[in-house]
Design an enzyme around this catalytic site. Structure first.
Site, PDB file in Angstrom:
ATOM      1  NE  ARG A 137      32.142  30.631  41.418  1.00  0.00           N
ATOM      2  CZ  ARG A 137      33.162  30.317  42.197  1.00  0.00           C
ATOM      3  NH1 ARG A 137      33.605  31.182  43.091  1.00  0.00           N
ATOM      4  NH2 ARG A 137      33.746  29.151  42.092  1.00  0.00           N
ATOM      5  CD  GLU A 187      36.770  36.872  40.204  1.00  0.00           C
ATOM      6  OE1 GLU A 187      37.649  35.987  40.056  1.00  0.00           O
ATOM      7  OE2 GLU A 187      35.979  36.873  41.156  1.00  0.00           O
ATOM      8  CG  HIS A 201      38.522  34.610  43.385  1.00  0.00           C
ATOM      9  ND1 HIS A 201      37.696  34.425  42.324  1.00  0.00           N
ATOM     10  CD2 HIS A 201      38.237  33.586  44.244  1.00  0.00           C
ATOM     11  CE1 HIS A 201      36.960  33.345  42.503  1.00  0.00           C
ATOM     12  NE2 HIS A 201      37.284  32.820  43.674  1.00  0.00           N
TER      13      HIS A 201
END
Length: 599
Positions: A287, A316, A335
């Site tokens: 994270r 993000e 990601h």
């Protein structure tokens, strides 16, 4: 004998028609009827029965892209609304029409979402591991189960972590960009070897342990920090568990695999970077919020951190002008930890199965805002969970209207020690059975204790330890409600409480005691309890009345105080008898009182 039929205020027994049981098929309360019978020579007799109906298919909102295999599973069970890229306002508008919501990491499921659902939202499925984008406190308060998919993307995330580690060590991304720009800079992109280097795995869960296995295969010395990881599991793959300070001070590479919590937020910061070995390299596929990104830029500029490889960020997507993203010693990916074809399908199937299972009423082993119950424990406790809820439902239906249920005592009889019998799940299901029939609240494992406390319901637990082999987890469960009157006087025990007791026989819950009377009836369908004068022919008379109305009897037992004295007959029926049928039973002279109970 005269009879009158009355319909009580529906508000007292109202059920939200979109509510789903977590321990039985989805049944919804539509109405309750009371049939009261009176006599000049006998006390008032009353039966209460409940009519239930099946609701339409539930609606599942899929707010982010999900694999086709998962969507197929959902569509077989529910109406599926795939609406991607919703704004917070749009999500709040849609959610009041949905029973379940599935998201990935990009959708914030806030308190406003749960409040906007109006109580209809019962399950939030997070297609992945991390649940920091879901307000768990709000979910719990609103009785919404949150499930995730913790296993399907484990290998993909671990592989991506290793890919970033090796790419960073050998400057793969920078060298690739250089060659494509027409350059040939062999001397600039000299890397470092992994063999013999120390890798600190911060968070030794599923992904962290898989990264450790692969790093060992690359010849690295692996240490790990995780306050909850068992040392024997780490030792089994040749990993030493160490304290946080030792891990960051001795590592050549640090790989992050911890959840984002208040305790881990910005756990890598100016202070912790200062404790690290100069030239350390950092990988993060967990994270973004666990790293203070501004502090990381400072550590990179100062040479404390030689390189970083990041798949996740605090926001993000990150800003286009992010100093961290643009740093020449940082390798970044958008990601992609779970982004393999296999993992995407696996996550989709895992979360779809979890959400469908929860909507069907099955217990979820991947629930994250409820006590975690291992799958093997769930399998063993399942019939007792069913027994617990049905005893709660029976007990509260035996309470006379107007009696406030405030004090409940639950007794568990078992040959197992306290450490081998976790009763939280059983207590939650008893609470569910006690509260749902007399309120509009949906109760489950998530919010049971919260709901009981909110309503001033005190539930105490007692264990009776038995001698013998603890092959089965429980011998019996007993539920007692104190300081109330009962619509079926025989349900009152010698000490003055409404008391019901049950056992599991061959995997099926059975009612074995009502008040002071021993009975034995399968808790399936519905039950008619009759107190009668013990005399020949009673079973036949009641059975004949039910047969004439085509009501099938699945079980019938009689418990008595002594021959030719008083007895309680418990009759299990598959169909709901009509008011006229129940009146005929009440008209039998030897029957002193009876009650019809819907399970």
């Amino acid at each position: 004998m005269a009879a009158s039929a009355t319909i009580p205020s529906s508000s007292f027994f109202t059920k939200n028609r979109n509510q789903l049981s977590l321990s039985s098929k989805p049944l919804f309360l539509s109405s309750i009827f009371n049939v009261s019978l009176s006599s000049n020579v006998r006390r008032r007799k009353q039966t209460t029965f409940i009519v239930l109906s099946m609701d339409a298919k539930p609606t599942v909102l899929v707010a982010e892209k999900l694999g086709e295999a998962g969507l197929h599973l959902l569509k077989d069970f529910a109406n599926v609304d795939c609406s991607y890229n919703l704004s917070p306002e749009e999500l709040c508008t849609k959610i009041s029409l949905c029973d379940a919501l599935i998201v990935r990491s990009g959708t914030k499921v806030t308190r406003e979402v749960f409040e906007s659902s109006g109580g209809r939202l019962k399950v939030v499925g997070r297609a992945g591991v991390g649940i920091d984008n879901v307000d768990l406190a709000a979910a719990t308060e609103h009785g919404c189960l949150v499930v995730n998919a913790p296993t399907a993307n484990t290998v993909a995330a671990a592989e991506h972590g290793i890919a970033l580690l090796t790419a960073m060590a050998r400057n793969i991304a920078q060298a690739d960009a250089s060659v494509k720009a027409g350059k040939w800079q062999r001397n600039k992109y000299v890397g470092v070897s992994l063999v013999g280097k120390t890798l600190a795995v911060m968070g030794f869960g599923k992904v962290g342990s898989e990264v450790a296995r692969r790093a060992k295969g690359l010849g690295m010395h692996v240490i790990a920090h995780d306050p909850y990881a068992p040392a024997d599991r780490a030792r089994a793959i040749g990993v030493d568990l160490v304290e946080f300070e030792e891990a960051i001070a001795t590592a050549d590479f640090i790989s992050l695999h911890m959840p984002l919590t208040p305790a881990t937020s910005k756990i890598l910061n100016d202070d912790t970077f200062a404790q690290m070995k100069k030239g350390v390299r950092i990988i993060n596929v967990a994270r973004g919020g666990v790293i203070d990104e501004e502090a990381l830029v400072r550590a990179l500029d100062a040479g404390i951190v030689a390189q970083a490889a990041l798949d996740v960020f605090t926001e993000e997507p990150p800003a286009k002008d992010s100093k961290l993203v643009q740093h020449e010693n940082v390798t970044v990916t958008p990601h992609l930890g779970a982004s393999t074809m296999e993992a995407q399908e696996g996550v989709a199937i895992e979360i779809a199965e979890a959400v469908v299972g929860a909507l069907k009423g099955e217990l979820a082993a991947t629930a994250v805002n409820a006590p975690m119950v291992p799958a093997e424990v769930l399998a063993e406790l399942t019939p007792y969970v069913l027994l617990a809820e049905k005893l709660g439902r029976l007990a509260v239906q035996l309470v006379a209207g107007g009696s406030g249920v405030k004090s409940v005592k639950v007794t568990y009889s078992s040959a197992r020690g306290p450490d081998d019998l976790d009763t939280r799940l059983l207590r939650a299901m008893i609470t569910k059975g006690l509260i749902e029939p007399i309120s509009s609240v949906f109760v489950n494992l998530v919010n049971a204790d919260f709901t009981a406390k909110q309503r001033g319901l005190k539930i105490t637990e007692e264990r009776v330890v038995l001698d013998g082999s603890p092959e089965s987890p429980l011998e019996y469960i007993q539920v007692q409600i104190a300081n109330v009157e009962s619509k079926f006087a025989s349900a009152i025990s010698e000490s003055g409480e409404v008391r019901v007791e049950g056992r599991v026989r061959e995997g099926v819950p059975h009612l074995t005691k009502v008040g002071s009377f021993a009975v034995d009836v399968s808790l399936e369908g519905s039950i008619i309890l009759c107190r009668q004068v013990d005399q020949p022919g009673m079973i036949g008379k009641v059975g004949m009345i039910l047969a004439e109305e085509n009501v099938n009897v699945n079980f019938m037992t009689v418990g008595r105080t002594a021959p030719r004295k008083q007895a309680v007959m418990a009759i299990g029926v598959d169909e709901q008898p009509s008011k006229e049928t129940l009146k005929k039973i009440g008209d039998i002279p030897a029957i002193e009182e009876f009650v019809y109970l819907k399970l």
